[in-house]
Each structure stands twice: as structure tokens, then as C-alpha cells.
Design a protein around this motif. Structure first.
Motif, PDB file in Angstrom:
ATOM      1  N   LEU A 111      44.869  35.975  49.729  1.00  0.00           N
ATOM      2  CA  LEU A 111      43.590  36.413  49.888  1.00  0.00           C
ATOM      3  C   LEU A 111      43.345  38.063  48.902  1.00  0.00           C
ATOM      4  O   LEU A 111      42.511  38.255  48.358  1.00  0.00           O
ATOM      5  N   LEU A 112      44.594  38.708  49.294  1.00  0.00           N
ATOM      6  CA  LEU A 112      44.581  40.079  48.564  1.00  0.00           C
ATOM      7  C   LEU A 112      44.829  40.073  47.227  1.00  0.00           C
ATOM      8  O   LEU A 112      44.157  40.596  46.340  1.00  0.00           O
ATOM      9  N   SER A 113      45.596  38.932  47.015  1.00  0.00           N
ATOM     10  CA  SER A 113      45.826  38.726  45.218  1.00  0.00           C
ATOM     11  C   SER A 113      44.836  38.522  44.605  1.00  0.00           C
ATOM     12  O   SER A 113      44.138  38.866  43.577  1.00  0.00           O
ATOM     13  N   GLY A 114      43.906  37.472  45.209  1.00  0.00           N
ATOM     14  CA  GLY A 114      42.533  37.006  44.806  1.00  0.00           C
ATOM     15  C   GLY A 114      41.423  38.210  44.733  1.00  0.00           C
ATOM     16  O   GLY A 114      40.839  38.412  43.558  1.00  0.00           O
ATOM     17  N   PHE A 115      41.647  39.001  45.754  1.00  0.00           N
ATOM     18  CA  PHE A 115      40.725  40.238  45.625  1.00  0.00           C
ATOM     19  C   PHE A 115      40.849  41.024  44.502  1.00  0.00           C
ATOM     20  O   PHE A 115      40.029  41.684  43.913  1.00  0.00           O
ATOM     21  N   PHE A 116      42.339  41.550  44.262  1.00  0.00           N
ATOM     22  CA  PHE A 116      42.464  42.421  43.301  1.00  0.00           C
ATOM     23  C   PHE A 116      42.352  41.751  41.871  1.00  0.00           C
ATOM     24  O   PHE A 116      41.903  42.497  40.762  1.00  0.00           O
ATOM     25  N   ILE A 117      42.582  40.634  41.769  1.00  0.00           N
ATOM     26  CA  ILE A 117      42.282  39.986  40.315  1.00  0.00           C
ATOM     27  C   ILE A 117      41.036  39.987  39.998  1.00  0.00           C
ATOM     28  O   ILE A 117      40.364  40.321  38.966  1.00  0.00           O
ATOM     29  N   ILE A 118      40.024  39.397  41.123  1.00  0.00           N
ATOM     30  CA  ILE A 118      38.732  39.512  40.884  1.00  0.00           C
ATOM     31  C   ILE A 118      37.987  40.726  40.687  1.00  0.00           C
ATOM     32  O   ILE A 118      37.032  40.970  39.742  1.00  0.00           O
ATOM     33  N   SER A 119      38.631  42.046  41.427  1.00  0.00           N
ATOM     34  CA  SER A 119      37.956  43.195  41.251  1.00  0.00           C
ATOM     35  C   SER A 119      38.407  43.679  39.851  1.00  0.00           C
ATOM     36  O   SER A 119      37.304  44.390  39.459  1.00  0.00           O
ATOM     37  N   VAL A 120      39.530  43.401  39.397  1.00  0.00           N
ATOM     38  CA  VAL A 120      39.855  44.010  37.992  1.00  0.00           C
ATOM     39  C   VAL A 120      39.054  43.140  36.879  1.00  0.00           C
ATOM     40  O   VAL A 120      38.257  43.484  36.117  1.00  0.00           O
ATOM     41  N   ILE A 121      39.551  42.084  36.689  1.00  0.00           N
ATOM     42  CA  ILE A 121      38.952  41.127  35.619  1.00  0.00           C
ATOM     43  C   ILE A 121      37.735  40.612  35.773  1.00  0.00           C
ATOM     44  O   ILE A 121      36.941  40.521  34.785  1.00  0.00           O
ATOM     45  N   GLY A 122      37.373  40.426  37.123  1.00  0.00           N
ATOM     46  CA  GLY A 122      35.872  40.137  37.354  1.00  0.00           C
ATOM     47  C   GLY A 122      35.021  41.104  36.753  1.00  0.00           C
ATOM     48  O   GLY A 122      33.582  40.951  36.334  1.00  0.00           O
ATOM     49  N   ASN A 123      35.351  42.529  36.856  1.00  0.00           N
ATOM     50  CA  ASN A 123      34.618  43.708  36.339  1.00  0.00           C
ATOM     51  C   ASN A 123      34.392  43.633  34.954  1.00  0.00           C
ATOM     52  O   ASN A 123      33.522  44.212  34.301  1.00  0.00           O
ATOM     53  N   ILE A 124      35.690  43.103  34.299  1.00  0.00           N
ATOM     54  CA  ILE A 124      35.508  43.168  33.055  1.00  0.00           C
ATOM     55  C   ILE A 124      34.414  42.205  32.468  1.00  0.00           C
ATOM     56  O   ILE A 124      33.831  42.279  31.611  1.00  0.00           O
ATOM     57  N   ILE A 125      34.551  40.824  33.049  1.00  0.00           N
ATOM     58  CA  ILE A 125      33.451  39.763  32.788  1.00  0.00           C
ATOM     59  C   ILE A 125      31.959  40.299  33.045  1.00  0.00           C
ATOM     60  O   ILE A 125      31.141  40.150  32.416  1.00  0.00           O
ATOM     61  N   SER A 126      31.919  40.989  34.192  1.00  0.00           N
ATOM     62  CA  SER A 126      30.524  41.579  34.684  1.00  0.00           C
ATOM     63  C   SER A 126      30.845  42.765  35.613  1.00  0.00           C
ATOM     64  O   SER A 126      31.321  42.596  36.533  1.00  0.00           O
ATOM     65  N   ARG A 127      30.049  43.704  35.218  1.00  0.00           N
ATOM     66  CA  ARG A 127      30.197  44.932  36.162  1.00  0.00           C
ATOM     67  C   ARG A 127      29.617  44.924  37.342  1.00  0.00           C
ATOM     68  O   ARG A 127      29.705  45.993  38.254  1.00  0.00           O
ATOM     69  N   THR A 128      28.739  43.792  37.388  1.00  0.00           N
ATOM     70  CA  THR A 128      28.115  43.673  39.028  1.00  0.00           C
ATOM     71  C   THR A 128      29.272  43.375  39.922  1.00  0.00           C
ATOM     72  O   THR A 128      28.780  43.631  41.317  1.00  0.00           O
ATOM     73  N   THR A 129      30.380  42.911  39.665  1.00  0.00           N
ATOM     74  CA  THR A 129      31.523  42.820  40.406  1.00  0.00           C
ATOM     75  C   THR A 129      31.634  43.769  41.229  1.00  0.00           C
ATOM     76  O   THR A 129      32.160  43.676  42.416  1.00  0.00           O
TER      77      THR A 129
END
Length: 414
Positions: free
Chosen positions: A207-225
Motif C-alpha cells: 500500500l505504501l509503495s502504491g502511495f508513493f508511486i501515485i503521489s510522485v508520478i500521479g502529480n506529474i500526470i495531474s497536479r490535482t493528485t
């Protein structure tokens, strides 16, 4: 091996619902969400005919009623203003499309696992969102893979390429950021409240791996993340109350993961020009604050400078102008677009749908109140930026096995 393949199939179904996309070989307007909705309707009829337990809850009936009222108010606005813009007058159809798709998703999960709990749903959503982030990097960096995706997947990628934005398969712009944010909140909830997960380091790492991946790369895709990242961290802080004794494993893994994420981000920021540019876009506000002492982003400046547009008449404020499509008023702001379209009457009905769902689900299981409040806050926050909604997650909640979710040994904090 067979079970793994079946679970990957379920993952594909979840992704097709959570991040809908079309195919170039299908008619325009047909996407995976609609296909899953049709399957869901067939499954529901089949289950009802074979006496499977698929009762319609009181909460769902009230939600249907509210969405119908909202649709009728939008229809009235169109008739009153003599327009043919039925963008949200047909919201009831969108409502049932999400609901049908959610029923399909939960039916697939139930067929594989025998139940659909909040833990299982969050696990699939975490994997899907993390994979979408990785897919976005692959599409951006491997031209042959991008060509393959763009040959078959119809998701408006020409616009994404024009504005230089990363995209996955159905995951792009603010729509992706909103879904990432919801997933981050769900991860924070499970890590903070679920005893079974808190006692399993493998689950915490996943879960934490997912949290950090989404937090970093997700923000590159959309800063709403970033909204979901901040809300998720705040949730964990408020819920765990910095109790080291009860949260030793969680804090240790979180700390190690945070250090590794920062170290990798700094390394690629310094050594990779593309990643450097992406990070400056993703965290533009932080960079501006660090370098100039002022927290600002270009998109926020544009919103504040150009997009706060309101009705010009009393009737416009009350029932709206009946105009929404084709960016008719030149604003992305959800509050402006909803009120311009259906007035304060229509917007109030629309907002009440999410207020009601947040309230009804806050009573479903222990410690769900804080999560529901943060999810509701997310609804109202995103309307400062875009005109969309979070019913996609509530549709899934309506199809969950909540009694089983209650039995997942949620932890009592002292």
C-alpha cells in the motif's frame, strides 16, 4: 498461475471502469465504462432472476431520487432558457452508467474472492493507479509503445500531446488526478484503521509503495493528485496520533519509503532532463515557493485571472442559463459552470447528492466518518478547478459487501 491470470483480468476490468477509454475500432462515444454498465445491467437482471441477494438499499434509492431531481432541474433550465444543451439534464443516465459499471467490477471481484470488501477494492484500485502511473512513463519514453497505444486507444491523446502532458490508458489531466486522490485517501484509511493490514508488513509495503508511486508520478500526470497526497498524510496523522507503540511497523516502513522516494526523485531530477522537467511541472508550487518565496502556479493564476465567471441576471443565478457544453463561458471552474448551467437550485441538488452519500457511508463501518468527511471535502475542493464529480467511487461503495468489511478487524485507537 491460473488464479494470477484471473486476477489480472479483474484488474483490467477495474481499470476500464476507473479510467474509462474508447477504442478506435468502436463507434465514437462508446467507452469501457459503458460496456461494463451494459454487462452490469445483464448481471443484475440475471442475479435477480436466480434469486441472488442483490437488494437495492435505501441509501441507493435516495441517491437515485436526488440525481433524478438534479436532472429535472437541469432539464427545466434548458427549457426555460430555450437551449438544447442537455449536458447534465441526462445526469441520471450517467448515474446509472457508473452504477452498472460498478456492479460489474464488484461481481468480478466477488467471483474471484467470494466477497467484495473495502480492503479488496482498495487493493485493486491501488494496483491499477500505480500501473497507470508506470504506463504513463512508458508511453512518454518508448515511442513504439506510445504508437501501439495510440493506434488502438481513443482517449483524446492528441490534446495531451499538444499540451505536453503525460497520460496512461484512460488516465490523464484532472480526471486522473481526482481518481488518484480518492485512491490515496483509501490507502490512508486502510493503513490507519485496518488491524489485519497493520499486522502484515507485506500489505503495508504494498500500500505504501502504491502511495508513493501515485503521489510522485500521479502529480506529474495531474497536479490535482497533491490534494489526495496531503489529505492522505493528514488522515494518517490524525488517525494514528503519532502513537509509536501501536504504529511502529507502519512508521518504520513509511519512513524508509519516504527516504527512498526522495532519494530516487532527487537522483533522477539531477540526472534525467525529462524527469527534471516533469518534476518542476508536478511540484511547480513548491519550486516557486522555494525559489521566489511565493506559492503560485500558472494554472492557478489563470483560474484566478480569467475564469471566475458568474451569471449576469437574477434568473441566471436561480435557474441558470442552460448552457454548459463546448466551454461556452470559457471557464473550467466547477462552481461557475454548474451555477451558470443550472443555477443555485441545480447546484444545490447536485451538491446534496455527495453530502448525502458521504453521510450515509460514514455510518457503514467504524472510523469511516473522517474518511467520509475528507472525501466530501475533496468533492468541494475539485469544483474550484473542474466540473466533475466523485460518484464513480460512491457507485462502488453501493455495491460493496459492507457486513464483510465490518469484520476486517478494524483497529480501535487509544
Amino acid at each position: 498461475m491460473v488464479r494470477l491470470v484471473i486476477m489480472l483480468l479483474v484488474t483490467t476490468v477495474v481499470s476500464g471502469y476507473y479510467f474509462p477509454f474508447g477504442f478506435f475500432f468502436l463507434p465514437d462515444g462508446i467507452n469501457t465504462k459503458m460496456i461494463l454498465a451494459v454487462i452490469g445491467a445483464i448481471l443484475f437482471i440475471y442475479h435477480r432472476s436466480t434469486k441472488h441477494q442483490c437488494d437495492i438499499s435505501k441509501e441507493l434509492l435516495v441517491s437515485i431520487a436526488i440525481s433524478l431531481v438534479f436532472s429535472l432541474l437541469c432539464l427545466y433550465s434548458c427549457e426555460y432558457n430555450n437551449t438544447e444543451d442537455y449536458a447534465y439534464a441526462t445526469y441520471i443516465i450517467s448515474f446509472f452508467t457508473w452504477l452498472g459499471g460498478a456492479y460489474t467490477v464488484c461481481a468480478f471481484i466477488r467471483a474471484v474472492h467470494g466477497e467484495v470488501t473495502l480492503k479488496l477494492l482498495t487493493g485493486y484500485l491501488t494496483f491499477v493507479c500505480a500501473c497507470q502511473c508506470l504506463l504513463a512513463l512508458l508511453i512518454d519514453r518508448i515511442p513504439t509503445f506510445q504508437l501501439f497505444v495510440d493506434t488502438y486507444i481513443n482517449q483524446g491523446q492528441a490534446f495531451f500531446q499538444e499540451v505536453g502532458r503525460l497520460y496512461g490508458i484512460g488516465a490523464a489531466l484532472d480526471t486522473a488526478g481526482i481518481r488518484f486522490s480518492v485512491c490515496l485517501l483509501l490507502i490512508a484509511y486502510l493503513l490507519s484503521e485496518n488491524k489485519e493490514i497493520r499486522n502484515n508488513p507485506k500489505d503495508i509495503i504494498f500500500l505504501l509503495s502504491g502511495f508513493f508511486i501515485i503521489s510522485v508520478i500521479g502529480n506529474i500526470i495531474s497536479r490535482t493528485t497533491v490534494i489526495g497526497t496531503v489529505a492522505g498524510v493528514c488522515y494518517m496523522i490524525c488517525s494514528t496520533r503519532f502513537s509509536w507503540k501501536q504504529n511502529r511497523t507502519l512508521y518504520t516502513i513509511f519512513g524508509i519509503g519516504l527516504v527512498c522516494t526522495i532519494a530516487l526523485s532527487v537522483y533522477f531530477y539531477v540526472t534525467d532532463l525529462s524527469f527534471h522537467s516533469n518534476m518542476r511541472f508536478a511540484f511547480e508550487g513548491f519550486f516557486n515557493w522555494a525559489e521566489t518565496g511565493e506559492w503560485r502556479t500558472d494554472s492557478t493564476d489563470k483560474l484566478n485571472r480569467e475564469m471566475w465567471i458568474w451569471p449576469q441576471t437574477t434568473a441566471g443565478w436561480i435557474v441558470g442559463t442552460g448552457l454548459f457544453d463546448n466551454w461556452i463561458y470559457g471557464t473550467d471552474i466547477g462552481y461557475c459552470r454548474f451555477i451558470l448551467y443550472s443555477g443555485l437550485l441545480g447546484f444545490s441538488a447536485f451538491a446534496s447528492l455527495f453530502i448525502y452519500n458521504a453521510w450515509s457511508f460514514s455510518r457503514k463501518t467504524a472510523h469511516f466518518l473522517l474518511f467520509s468527511l475528507l472525501l466530501l471535502a475533496l468533492s468541494f475542493i475539485i469544483w474550484f478547478k473542474v466540473a466533475t464529480d466523485l460518484f464513480f467511487i460512491y457507485a462502488l461503495f453501493h455495491c460493496l459487501d459492507w457486513e464483510r468489511s465490518k469484520c476486517e478487524n478494524e483497529i480501535e485507537l487509544v
